[in-house]
Design an enzyme around this catalytic site. Structure first.
Site, PDB file in Angstrom:
ATOM      1  N   GLU A  90      74.275  49.328  14.467  1.00  0.00           N
ATOM      2  CA  GLU A  90      74.818  49.288  15.827  1.00  0.00           C
ATOM      3  C   GLU A  90      73.970  50.125  16.791  1.00  0.00           C
ATOM      4  OE1 GLU A  90      79.239  48.884  16.765  1.00  0.00           O
ATOM      5  OE2 GLU A  90      78.851  51.035  17.059  1.00  0.00           O
ATOM      6  N   ASP A 113      90.403  46.161  17.201  1.00  0.00           N
ATOM      7  CA  ASP A 113      91.027  46.670  15.981  1.00  0.00           C
ATOM      8  C   ASP A 113      92.350  47.304  16.371  1.00  0.00           C
ATOM      9  OD1 ASP A 113      91.836  48.013  13.667  1.00  0.00           O
ATOM     10  OD2 ASP A 113      89.782  48.521  13.096  1.00  0.00           O
TER      11      ASP A 113
END
Length: 140
Positions: A90, A113
């Site tokens: 990332e 999430d």
């Protein structure tokens, strides 16, 4: 991850990135960019505009191949120099997208999430969501 609502042609673009749900409201100083100059993912403190999530990006075959090749090569250099970027792949994605701006930026509704983050009222749909998993087991 699972698709929980419609994802369609609205995401089509030569290169898209998705705002990280944990950082979409944060100031640049709060982003977990790689700050160690030894890493190929290094981003100066005064640089950066968004923090992109590694879980959902894409685009044309040519653009995605260039992105993934560049990130892989940078990770190989880091490994040879005995360093791993703070947020792994990332971090490299964020470095790449800093200098190769995506043609479309998706909101965090495309990567959420619910176990880690409470849904803000302005997010009417959660399109691509995390499923429960043991992060320690997956990462080790």
């Amino acid at each position: 991850m699972k698709f929980s609502d419609h994802v369609g042609v609205e995401i089509l673009s030569p290169l898209f990135g998705t705002l990280h749900p944990g950082f979409y409201r944060a100031a640049r100083e709060g982003f977990t960019y790689e700050r160690r100059p030894r890493s190929q993912a290094y981003i100066l403190r005064e640089e950066g505009d968004f923090y992109y999530a590694g879980g959902f990006f894409g685009g044309s075959v040519v653009e995605v191949l260039q992105l993934t090749t560049a990130c892989h090569q940078a990770m190989v250099v880091d490994r040879a120099n005995a360093i791993e970027a703070v947020c792994h792949d990332e971090s490299h994605l964020n470095r790449y997208l800093l200098y190769h701006k995506p043609t479309k930026v998706l909101s965090p509704e495309y990567l959420w999430d619910e176990r880690m983050l409470q849904r803000p009222p302005f997010l009417r749909k959660l399109r691509y969501v995390a499923v429960p998993k043991n992060h320690t087991e997956i990462r080790n």
